[in-house]
Design a protein around this motif. Sequence first.
Motif, PDB file in Angstrom:
ATOM      1  N   ASN A  13       0.832  -1.208   0.000  1.00 50.97           N
ATOM      2  CA  ASN A  13       0.000   0.000   0.000  1.00 50.97           C
ATOM      3  C   ASN A  13       0.861   1.249   0.000  1.00 50.97           C
ATOM      4  N   LEU A  14       1.906   1.241   0.813  1.00 51.37           N
ATOM      5  CA  LEU A  14       2.810   2.387   0.869  1.00 51.37           C
ATOM      6  C   LEU A  14       3.495   2.609  -0.477  1.00 51.37           C
ATOM      7  N   GLN A  15       3.876   1.519  -1.126  1.00 49.76           N
ATOM      8  CA  GLN A  15       4.525   1.629  -2.435  1.00 49.76           C
ATOM      9  C   GLN A  15       3.586   2.268  -3.457  1.00 49.76           C
ATOM     10  N   ARG A  16       2.315   1.862  -3.452  1.00 46.78           N
ATOM     11  CA  ARG A  16       1.364   2.423  -4.407  1.00 46.78           C
ATOM     12  C   ARG A  16       1.117   3.902  -4.125  1.00 46.78           C
ATOM     13  N   VAL A  17       1.032   4.265  -2.858  1.00 49.26           N
ATOM     14  CA  VAL A  17       0.817   5.668  -2.503  1.00 49.26           C
ATOM     15  C   VAL A  17       2.004   6.508  -2.942  1.00 49.26           C
ATOM     16  N   LEU A  18       3.214   6.026  -2.687  1.00 47.26           N
ATOM     17  CA  LEU A  18       4.413   6.772  -3.092  1.00 47.26           C
ATOM     18  C   LEU A  18       4.527   6.858  -4.614  1.00 47.26           C
ATOM     19  N   LEU A  19       4.182   5.790  -5.297  1.00 50.21           N
ATOM     20  CA  LEU A  19       4.243   5.799  -6.762  1.00 50.21           C
ATOM     21  C   LEU A  19       3.293   6.846  -7.336  1.00 50.21           C
ATOM     22  N   ALA A  21       2.074   9.444  -5.727  1.00 52.15           N
ATOM     23  CA  ALA A  21       2.518  10.768  -5.280  1.00 52.15           C
ATOM     24  C   ALA A  21       3.680  11.289  -6.118  1.00 52.15           C
ATOM     25  N   LEU A  22       4.553  10.401  -6.550  1.00 52.65           N
ATOM     26  CA  LEU A  22       5.702  10.824  -7.356  1.00 52.65           C
ATOM     27  C   LEU A  22       5.343  11.026  -8.823  1.00 52.65           C
ATOM     28  N   SER A  69       1.053  -0.574 -10.597  1.00 50.49           N
ATOM     29  CA  SER A  69       1.000  -0.286  -9.158  1.00 50.49           C
ATOM     30  C   SER A  69       0.017  -1.209  -8.432  1.00 50.49           C
TER      31      SER A  69
END
Length: 73
Positions: A13-19, A21-22, A69
Amino acid sequence: MPLLTLTPRVLGNLQRVLLVALLAPVLAVMVLATVPALAVLPFLPDGDRRTVSLLKTHATTAAVLLRGSRPGN
């Protein structure tokens, strides 16, 4: 006091949010940069074909990024 453990589910979940966001600002700049072309191309010879091609490229790029993602990919 227990520390927050980063399980694969939390990391996913954190990876998808960061992806998102970037990449969201990058995609926004890319789309905004093509607005002048989308405003002018339909009035040029063979411009509607190039406009459709440009829009398909944007849609494909967004779909590939979002598909990548998803969990399990």
